[in-house]
Design a protein around this motif. Structure first.
Motif, PDB file in Angstrom:
ATOM      1  N   THR A 481       0.844  -1.198   0.000  1.00 17.65           N
ATOM      2  CA  THR A 481       0.000   0.000   0.000  1.00 17.65           C
ATOM      3  C   THR A 481       0.876   1.244   0.000  1.00 17.65           C
ATOM      4  O   THR A 481       2.065   1.195   0.326  1.00 17.65           O
ATOM      5  CB  THR A 481      -0.915   0.019   1.232  1.00 17.65           C
ATOM      6  OG1 THR A 481      -0.089   0.138   2.417  1.00 17.65           O
ATOM      7  CG2 THR A 481      -1.745  -1.256   1.320  1.00 17.65           C
ATOM      8  N   GLU A 482       0.285   2.357  -0.384  1.00 20.84           N
ATOM      9  CA  GLU A 482       1.025   3.625  -0.366  1.00 20.84           C
ATOM     10  C   GLU A 482       1.516   3.946   1.039  1.00 20.84           C
ATOM     11  O   GLU A 482       2.599   4.499   1.230  1.00 20.84           O
ATOM     12  CB  GLU A 482       0.124   4.758  -0.885  1.00 20.84           C
ATOM     13  CG  GLU A 482      -0.159   4.699  -2.364  1.00 20.84           C
ATOM     14  CD  GLU A 482       1.110   4.762  -3.199  1.00 20.84           C
ATOM     15  OE1 GLU A 482       2.002   5.562  -2.868  1.00 20.84           O
ATOM     16  OE2 GLU A 482       1.218   3.994  -4.167  1.00 20.84           O
ATOM     17  N   LYS A 483       0.715   3.573   2.048  1.00 17.14           N
ATOM     18  CA  LYS A 483       1.099   3.823   3.440  1.00 17.14           C
ATOM     19  C   LYS A 483       2.341   3.029   3.807  1.00 17.14           C
ATOM     20  O   LYS A 483       3.246   3.540   4.469  1.00 17.14           O
ATOM     21  CB  LYS A 483      -0.060   3.457   4.375  1.00 17.14           C
ATOM     22  CG  LYS A 483       0.221   3.773   5.837  1.00 17.14           C
ATOM     23  CD  LYS A 483      -0.984   3.438   6.711  1.00 17.14           C
ATOM     24  CE  LYS A 483      -0.687   3.767   8.180  1.00 17.14           C
ATOM     25  NZ  LYS A 483      -1.828   3.429   9.051  1.00 17.14           N
ATOM     26  N   GLN A 484       2.403   1.763   3.356  1.00 17.29           N
ATOM     27  CA  GLN A 484       3.574   0.930   3.653  1.00 17.29           C
ATOM     28  C   GLN A 484       4.814   1.473   2.964  1.00 17.29           C
ATOM     29  O   GLN A 484       5.903   1.506   3.548  1.00 17.29           O
ATOM     30  CB  GLN A 484       3.309  -0.513   3.211  1.00 17.29           C
ATOM     31  CG  GLN A 484       2.303  -1.253   4.084  1.00 17.29           C
ATOM     32  CD  GLN A 484       1.889  -2.582   3.481  1.00 17.29           C
ATOM     33  OE1 GLN A 484       1.786  -2.731   2.270  1.00 17.29           O
ATOM     34  NE2 GLN A 484       1.649  -3.556   4.333  1.00 17.29           N
ATOM     35  N   ILE A 485       4.648   1.912   1.719  1.00 16.99           N
ATOM     36  CA  ILE A 485       5.783   2.483   0.981  1.00 16.99           C
ATOM     37  C   ILE A 485       6.279   3.748   1.664  1.00 16.99           C
ATOM     38  O   ILE A 485       7.483   3.960   1.841  1.00 16.99           O
ATOM     39  CB  ILE A 485       5.386   2.758  -0.478  1.00 16.99           C
ATOM     40  CG1 ILE A 485       5.124   1.438  -1.211  1.00 16.99           C
ATOM     41  CG2 ILE A 485       6.468   3.559  -1.195  1.00 16.99           C
ATOM     42  CD1 ILE A 485       4.524   1.609  -2.586  1.00 16.99           C
ATOM     43  N   GLN A 486       5.334   4.596   2.069  1.00 21.20           N
ATOM     44  CA  GLN A 486       5.702   5.842   2.754  1.00 21.20           C
ATOM     45  C   GLN A 486       6.406   5.546   4.066  1.00 21.20           C
ATOM     46  O   GLN A 486       7.371   6.235   4.436  1.00 21.20           O
ATOM     47  CB  GLN A 486       4.445   6.681   2.998  1.00 21.20           C
ATOM     48  CG  GLN A 486       4.742   8.089   3.506  1.00 21.20           C
ATOM     49  CD  GLN A 486       3.474   8.893   3.715  1.00 21.20           C
ATOM     50  OE1 GLN A 486       2.535   8.433   4.354  1.00 21.20           O
ATOM     51  NE2 GLN A 486       3.445  10.109   3.179  1.00 21.20           N
ATOM     52  N   GLU A 487       5.963   4.498   4.769  1.00 25.71           N
ATOM     53  CA  GLU A 487       6.588   4.141   6.034  1.00 25.71           C
ATOM     54  C   GLU A 487       8.023   3.680   5.828  1.00 25.71           C
ATOM     55  O   GLU A 487       8.916   4.038   6.588  1.00 25.71           O
ATOM     56  CB  GLU A 487       5.773   3.026   6.710  1.00 25.71           C
ATOM     57  CG  GLU A 487       6.267   2.689   8.109  1.00 25.71           C
ATOM     58  CD  GLU A 487       5.418   1.616   8.784  1.00 25.71           C
ATOM     59  OE1 GLU A 487       5.824   1.144   9.855  1.00 25.71           O
ATOM     60  OE2 GLU A 487       4.361   1.254   8.230  1.00 25.71           O
ATOM     61  N   TRP A 500      17.458  -2.674   1.552  1.00 27.83           N
ATOM     62  CA  TRP A 500      17.443  -2.857   0.093  1.00 27.83           C
ATOM     63  C   TRP A 500      16.132  -2.381  -0.508  1.00 27.83           C
ATOM     64  O   TRP A 500      16.097  -1.913  -1.655  1.00 27.83           O
ATOM     65  CB  TRP A 500      17.695  -4.324  -0.254  1.00 27.83           C
ATOM     66  CG  TRP A 500      18.961  -4.898   0.294  1.00 27.83           C
ATOM     67  CD1 TRP A 500      19.111  -6.042   1.006  1.00 27.83           C
ATOM     68  CD2 TRP A 500      20.296  -4.348   0.170  1.00 27.83           C
ATOM     69  NE1 TRP A 500      20.425  -6.243   1.349  1.00 27.83           N
ATOM     70  CE2 TRP A 500      21.177  -5.226   0.847  1.00 27.83           C
ATOM     71  CE3 TRP A 500      20.813  -3.214  -0.439  1.00 27.83           C
ATOM     72  CZ2 TRP A 500      22.541  -4.994   0.922  1.00 27.83           C
ATOM     73  CZ3 TRP A 500      22.178  -2.982  -0.358  1.00 27.83           C
ATOM     74  CH2 TRP A 500      23.019  -3.855   0.309  1.00 27.83           C
ATOM     75  N   GLU A 501      15.034  -2.502   0.246  1.00 28.15           N
ATOM     76  CA  GLU A 501      13.741  -2.072  -0.275  1.00 28.15           C
ATOM     77  C   GLU A 501      13.732  -0.582  -0.626  1.00 28.15           C
ATOM     78  O   GLU A 501      13.016  -0.160  -1.535  1.00 28.15           O
ATOM     79  CB  GLU A 501      12.627  -2.374   0.737  1.00 28.15           C
ATOM     80  CG  GLU A 501      12.227  -3.834   0.797  1.00 28.15           C
ATOM     81  CD  GLU A 501      13.133  -4.656   1.709  1.00 28.15           C
ATOM     82  OE1 GLU A 501      14.207  -4.131   2.112  1.00 28.15           O
ATOM     83  OE2 GLU A 501      12.781  -5.802   2.016  1.00 28.15           O
ATOM     84  N   ASN A 502      14.529   0.240   0.101  1.00 24.30           N
ATOM     85  CA  ASN A 502      14.592   1.669  -0.216  1.00 24.30           C
ATOM     86  C   ASN A 502      15.128   1.883  -1.634  1.00 24.30           C
ATOM     87  O   ASN A 502      14.569   2.662  -2.414  1.00 24.30           O
ATOM     88  CB  ASN A 502      15.492   2.400   0.783  1.00 24.30           C
ATOM     89  CG  ASN A 502      14.880   2.525   2.160  1.00 24.30           C
ATOM     90  OD1 ASN A 502      15.351   1.923   3.120  1.00 24.30           O
ATOM     91  ND2 ASN A 502      13.825   3.305   2.277  1.00 24.30           N
ATOM     92  N   LEU A 505      12.515   0.396  -4.290  1.00 20.92           N
ATOM     93  CA  LEU A 505      11.349   1.254  -4.508  1.00 20.92           C
ATOM     94  C   LEU A 505      11.725   2.524  -5.266  1.00 20.92           C
ATOM     95  O   LEU A 505      10.947   3.016  -6.092  1.00 20.92           O
ATOM     96  CB  LEU A 505      10.702   1.607  -3.166  1.00 20.92           C
ATOM     97  CG  LEU A 505       9.953   0.464  -2.468  1.00 20.92           C
ATOM     98  CD1 LEU A 505       9.578   0.861  -1.046  1.00 20.92           C
ATOM     99  CD2 LEU A 505       8.694   0.087  -3.247  1.00 20.92           C
ATOM    100  N   ALA A 506      12.924   3.042  -4.985  1.00 22.99           N
ATOM    101  CA  ALA A 506      13.389   4.231  -5.718  1.00 22.99           C
ATOM    102  C   ALA A 506      13.596   3.891  -7.193  1.00 22.99           C
ATOM    103  O   ALA A 506      13.220   4.670  -8.079  1.00 22.99           O
ATOM    104  CB  ALA A 506      14.684   4.760  -5.105  1.00 22.99           C
ATOM    105  N   ASP A 507      14.176   2.722  -7.469  1.00 23.05           N
ATOM    106  CA  ASP A 507      14.371   2.293  -8.861  1.00 23.05           C
ATOM    107  C   ASP A 507      13.040   2.102  -9.577  1.00 23.05           C
ATOM    108  O   ASP A 507      12.919   2.348 -10.774  1.00 23.05           O
ATOM    109  CB  ASP A 507      15.161   0.982  -8.912  1.00 23.05           C
ATOM    110  CG  ASP A 507      16.633   1.175  -8.554  1.00 23.05           C
ATOM    111  OD1 ASP A 507      17.057   2.347  -8.429  1.00 23.05           O
ATOM    112  OD2 ASP A 507      17.347   0.170  -8.405  1.00 23.05           O
TER     113      ASP A 507
END
Length: 936
Positions: A481-487, A500-502, A505-507
């Motif tokens: 969810t957008e909330k999880q990504i923002q977190e 690594w997820e940072n 997600l940026a890529d």
């Protein structure tokens, strides 16, 4: 597109939105909001569910397209669509704005897959659900927004309009029909209530949504699975036919198994598990009601704990050794006794609270011992919040529930149980959520192709955290969810170590890009130089990154790894393992799936906050291993990227400029511009500065005045007498004086009195909710990657320093440390105790050394030196004595007391403490040297 059906089945409206999707932000949002609010008003007034779809053709005028054809739209920023619903507060009357918010669901982005195009497109859907409890007796008039080209502003319509669904369209109620429409309001409310009741009855008759229930319970509420949770499996006899449907167990992070099947090792679950996890087969076996021999198990086999917490119970020998076997009642009591011991040890000492789920898998008729196991876990865990039961057979479940209700109500059991779902469906449902099922992980090979890295092979190299070519690609992006990504993004900018997820997600352009500092480019250039080879022909090269605490050194090191993962084999060393073990695994990692070991790709290994002796030993181990192969290569076998904190990184860089990079708090002009731009983007997303404190401080280059004012602002009106303020002081004391220190979450909970519960219900608190607003902003929660210990620290060591200064007031730091030593709840808490004691020891006796990157070589720990300077040596002696008594009369505390006394010319006392230290460790050379210094 469709009109009103039964009020529950949604009506549908399509909008191509192809032109609007290309407009600027204001134009797009006003157009999107206008269509959604018009449709929502119509649905809510008619009391029907509805879905409006953007990206589906709604007109046949456009050549080449058909009505209802899926075309999708380009989505520049998802936030544009989400934020567009803020028009609700502008367009609806004040008395129904909150209701409208609840009825209009957030946009859902459904990716469109096209064989003819690689361009990413979406259908954006907004659901409308006017529940009768919300909309009863209400009308929903709206002012629709419209963008005016002349003024370049969004202006609301002058007159309010009342919309309704007429066929497949949303039309305004004509003035002449208004009275009739209002009179029909009560009838529509009654129809909606009836439709909801009918729908609920039909759903109950069909079945529960067990798939959703299973996915939520098994993942502790998440929509995806990760490695954060561990599982304790409790199960019984598995029939041969069912062995094909328990493959999901092979992918769960299982800590241990209570297996109530005496044949499990031969033909049951245990035998299957061993096929997949030869090195991870830890079972608590043979708690079944009868044994083949009739003899009870030996005590050592029934519940054996070793230092690594593997837990075994797989023996059946005479409990009394050579004596006569005990009777059946004694045998049953013995089993229950050790069962209770095992469960208590797991829940209280080994696994942190909320880090594991107990999974009861009922595969055959249930016996009493399995129910006893449930009751023990229920008692230890204060409820069923982290307990799940899966049973395909309703009869098996019914018997289990009837027996278990002695300690837990049937209602509570049903809430945590999946009953009647075929085991094959359970298997397929869980496997669909597992990241590993999406695709295998891959490594680069010397031929510039790829090889597969199965999880079994990866587990054999357990001292390395391996970074794959397709790292994180196994995450199902549509489930985030957008909330999880923002977190995930905000956690990094608050001060947590980058994950690594940072980068991933940026890529994927799902969050902002990670700023690349100049030092990252320098490190990459040095790495290229190393890879080009040199006349020295080192088999093991070093690339060193020294950084100010909190300046982003760890981020830079991981950026280098992430960028090179496709052409080098990359991994992070887990320094808790011996250099010999790391060396063995590093060689296996380099050779894996390569035909000729002379042509393997170099291995880039990151090691952080290391001990110099450890690094040197590891380097020697690697060089010796390479030497035995007698292979010459123009490139190094291994590159050790050594990342470590330093208070003077530039001095260390100057000493070795060809292989060292310095990272400081000082930003270059170009870096300042990047950081300021990034900060503005985060603010545009309505991210408050207090939620990204470390990043804000970084933008200010950790200016002392800014940090002081910043901390002062946060600490305004703080309750200095509260427990969480006292905890803040203790954590600040450790964080400032002891590098990389933290306090486990378990210790914090114990200190705040959150560990004891009188209710039998599940844990119903969240640690953060018991903190003051100031503490929530200052603390950051971490999770240790190898031990999974959750811990707390201050967001930055300079912030910790300022907190220590501002909160201590007139209280000397020696008094704060003395009070800390008297906190029994902290020192008696068993979980994470070893790490806590280590940090306390370092506070009192760890000296600064230039060889470790510190500014100076100190005679005593920085804390003791501060007390001597700011207060007096008597206070330092008193607090050291208190620490000596509390920490088991440690010889090295006595040694420090001897040194402290003789440095202040208290020679008789120095002689006494040197003697005490020598009594504890008579042959230690450092202590003997101290004794010599006293006499000198």
């Amino acid at each position: 597109e469709s009109g009103v059906n039964d009020l529950i089945t949604p009506c549908h409206e399509y909008k191509s939105f192809a032109i609007a999707a290309e407009l600027n932000k204001n134009q797009l949002q006003s157009k999107f909001a206008c269509e959604v609010i018009r449709f929502a008003s119509a649905c809510m007034n008619i009391r029907t569910n509805g879905t409006i779809h953007f990206g589906i053709m709604d007109s046949i005028d456009d050549r080449g397209w058909k009505h209802g054809q899926i075309i999708g739209i380009k989505v520049k920023e998802r936030e544009y669509y989400v934020d567009a619903l803020d028009y609700i507060e502008k367009c609806f009357p004040e008395n129904v704005q909150e209701i409208a918010r609840k009825c209009i669901h957030p946009p859902v982005f459904v990716e469109v897959i096209s064989k003819d195009s690689q361009e990413q497109r979406f259908v954006v859907e907004v659901d409308i659900e006017p529940m009768s409890s919300l909309v009863k007796n209400r009308l929903f008039e709206v002012y629709l927004p419209k963008y005016h080209e002349d003024s370049r502003k969004v202006i609301l319509a002058k007159d309010r309009a009342l919309y309704q669904r007429l066929g497949a369209k949303s039309e305004p109620v004509k003035h002449n029909d208004l009275a009739t429409f209002i009179q029909g309001l009560q009838d529509r409310d009654a129809q909606r209530e009836k439709a909801e009741l009918t729908s609920a009855e039909v759903n109950t008759e069909i079945s529960q949504n067990l798939g959703r229930k299973l996915s939520i319970l098994i993942n502790d509420g998440k929509s995806y699975m990760d490695d954060c949770l561990q599982y304790i499996l409790v199960t019984n006899r598995c029939e041969k036919d069912n062995l094909n449907y328990i493959n999901f167990l092979m992918h769960l992070n299982i800590f241990c198994v209570f297996d109530f099947d005496e044949d499990s090792n031969v033909s049951g679950l245990h035998s299957k598990y061993k096929e997949h996890h030869a090195t991870r087969s830890y079972f608590l076996q043979d708690f079944s009601n009868e044994s083949k021999t009739g003899n009870p198990p030996s005590q050592k086999h029934l519940c054996l704990f070793d230092q690594t917490n593997w837990i075994f119970c797989n023996g059946r020998s005479d409990f009394h050794g050579d004596e006569k076997p005990c009777d059946e009642n004694t045998w049953i009591r013995t089993k229950k006794k050790y069962l209770k011991k095992a469960i208590t040890r797991i829940c209280d000492e080994i696994l942190p609270k909320r880090s594991f789920i107990v999974l009861f898998l009922l595969l055959s008729p249930v016996q009493k011992p399995l129910v006893d196991t449930f009751q023990e876990f229920y008692t230890e865990m204060n409820g069923t919040e982290y307990i799940i039961c899966i049973a395909e057979s309703r009869d098996n479940y019914r018997k289990w529930a009837n027996l278990a209700q002695a300690s837990c109500s049937i209602e509570s059991l049903e809430q945590c149980s999946i009953v009647g779902m075929k085991l094959s469906h359970v298997d397929a449902t869980i496997q669909s959520m597992l990241p590993s099922t999406a695709q295998p992980r891959h490594l680069p090979v010397s031929t510039r192709g790829l090889c597969t890295l199965p999880s079994l092979e990866e587990e054999k190299m357990f001292s390395l955290e391996i970074l794959c070519v397709d790292q994180c690609d196994d995450i199902k992006l549509d489930l985030l969810t957008e909330k999880q990504i923002q977190e995930i993004e905000q956690n990094f900018y608050r001060g947590r170590k980058i994950i690594w997820e940072n980068f991933w997600l940026a890529d994927k352009r799902r969050c902002g890009e990670i700023i690349e500092r100049e030092a990252c480019k320098d490190a990459s250039k040095l790495l290229d130089d190393i890879l080009r080879g040199s006349r020295l022909n080192y088999s093991v090269a070093k690339l060193k990154i020294f950084h100010h605490p909190g300046s982003g050194g760890s981020t830079i090191a991981r950026q280098v790894l992430w960028k090179r993962r496709k052409d080098l084999r990359c991994a992070v060393i887990k320094a808790s393992y011996s250099p010999a073990t790391v060396c063995e695994h590093a060689l296996a990692f380099r050779d894996y799936e390569e035909k000729e070991i002379s042509h393997c790709l170099p291995v880039l290994l990151l090691i952080e906050d290391y001990d110099e002796d450890y690094l040197e030993e590891l380097k020697n181990e690697l060089m010796d291993a390479v030497a035995t192969r007698k292979i010459n290569s123009p490139r190094p076998y291994f590159i050790l990227m050594c990342c470590r904190r330093s208070n003077d990184p530039e001095r260390l860089c100057k000493a070795s400029p060809l292989d060292t990079v310095a990272v400081t708090h000082k930003l270059t002009d170009s870096e300042k511009s990047l950081f300021i731009t990034k900060l503005e983007k985060l603010k545009q997303k309505d991210v408050k500065p207090e939620f990204i404190l470390t990043f804000v401080l970084m933008c200010e280059e950790f200016n002392e005045t800014y940090v002081r004012d910043f901390v002062g602002h946060i600490l305004q009106d703080i309750d200095r007498s509260s427990r969480d303020t006292r905890l803040m002081c203790y954590v600040a004391l450790l964080n400032f004086y002891v590098p990389n220190s933290y306090v486990s979450l378990s210790h914090c909970e114990a200190f705040l009195g959150l560990g004891v519960y009188t209710e039998r219900k599940s844990r119903a608190y969240d640690f953060k909710s018991h903190l003051s607003e100031q503490a929530r902003m200052i603390f950051i929660e971490l999770r240790e990657s190898t031990t999974y210990i959750s811990s707390v620290r201050i967001i930055h060591c300079l912030v910790a320093k300022e907190i220590l200064h501002q909160l201590s007031g007139n209280e000397p730091q020696s008094q704060l440390a003395m009070t800390l030593l008297q906190e029994k709840m902290l020192f008696e808490n068993r979980f994470g105790q070893e790490e806590f004691i280590k940090f306390i020891r370092d506070l009192f006796i760890r000296r600064d050394k230039r060889s470790r990157g510190d500014n100076t070589d100190t005679l005593f720990s920085p804390f003791i030196e501060h007390v001597c300077k700011a207060e007096d040596c008597e206070k330092a002696i008193a607090v050291l004595k208190a620490a000596y008594e509390l920490l088991g009369k440690d010889a090295f505390f006595a040694q420090q007391l001897a040194r402290l006394h003789y440095n202040n010319e208290k020679f008789k006392d120095a002689e006494h403490w040197a003697g005490v230290a020598k009594y504890h460790l008579p042959n230690d050379s450092y202590i003997l040297d101290t004794e010599g210094q006293v006499y000198r």
